[in-house]
Design a protein around this motif. Structure first.
Motif, mmCIF file in Angstrom:
data_model
loop_
_atom_site.group_PDB
_atom_site.id
_atom_site.type_symbol
_atom_site.label_atom_id
_atom_site.label_comp_id
_atom_site.label_asym_id
_atom_site.label_seq_id
_atom_site.Cartn_x
_atom_site.Cartn_y
_atom_site.Cartn_z
ATOM 1 N N GLU A 26 0.880 -1.160 0.000
ATOM 2 C CA GLU A 26 0.000 0.000 0.000
ATOM 3 C C GLU A 26 0.920 1.212 0.000
ATOM 4 O O GLU A 26 1.955 1.216 0.674
ATOM 5 N N THR A 71 -7.485 10.440 -6.379
ATOM 6 C CA THR A 71 -6.265 9.747 -6.800
ATOM 7 C C THR A 71 -5.022 10.158 -6.022
ATOM 8 O O THR A 71 -4.017 9.443 -6.041
ATOM 9 N N ARG A 78 -3.239 3.689 -2.324
ATOM 10 C CA ARG A 78 -3.149 2.980 -3.598
ATOM 11 C C ARG A 78 -2.222 1.780 -3.463
ATOM 12 O O ARG A 78 -1.619 1.575 -2.408
ATOM 13 N N LYS A 79 -2.110 0.999 -4.519
ATOM 14 C CA LYS A 79 -1.238 -0.181 -4.534
ATOM 15 C C LYS A 79 -0.071 0.068 -5.477
ATOM 16 O O LYS A 79 -0.219 0.687 -6.529
ATOM 17 N N MET A 98 3.319 1.898 -10.009
ATOM 18 C CA MET A 98 1.927 1.940 -9.554
ATOM 19 C C MET A 98 1.134 0.817 -10.210
ATOM 20 O O MET A 98 1.311 0.530 -11.392
ATOM 21 N N LEU A 99 0.257 0.184 -9.434
ATOM 22 C CA LEU A 99 -0.563 -0.905 -9.952
ATOM 23 C C LEU A 99 -1.982 -0.470 -10.252
ATOM 24 O O LEU A 99 -2.734 -1.218 -10.877
ATOM 25 N N ASP A 100 -2.386 0.697 -9.814
ATOM 26 C CA ASP A 100 -3.740 1.186 -10.113
ATOM 27 C C ASP A 100 -3.711 2.602 -10.630
ATOM 28 O O ASP A 100 -2.719 3.228 -10.741
#
Length: 100
Positions: A26, A71, A78-79, A98-100
């Motif tokens: 995270e 955002t 975020r992940k 960033m994964l998202d």
């Protein structure tokens, strides 16, 4: 001969201590989202294994406006996939994706 062996063992121990790992974590503002208080202002942090760490090697605004609604790291958690290691209770990042 004993001195050379001692130096080799010491070198091996130091090399093994600083392993960089790739982790899915995270990522957010340490103060706004993770409750970290050891720094003033908004700073990037990661959380994994139920512990949060401030990040060295990346800044909170490197991924857009930290206060952007929906955002920004001060608004949401975020992940990310990160590469690095924990050193002196801080995460030393060499890569952040960033994964998202």
């Amino acid at each position: 001969m004993k001195n050379i062996s001692l130096v080799l063992v010491l070198f091996l121990c130091l090399a093994c201590n600083k392993k960089e790992e790739v982790k899915v974590v995270e990522i957010s503002c340490g103060q706004c989202q993770f409750g970290l208080t050891s720094e003033d202002g908004c700073s990037l942090a990661v959380r994994f294994d139920d512990k949060a760490y401030f990040v060295d090697g990346a800044a909170i605004d490197d991924f857009g406006d930290a206060h952007a609604e929906g955002t920004g790291f001060c608004e949401v958690i975020r992940k990310a996939e990160v590469t690095g290691a924990v050193v002196d209770d801080r995460f030393q990042a060499t890569a952040v994706n960033m994964l998202d």
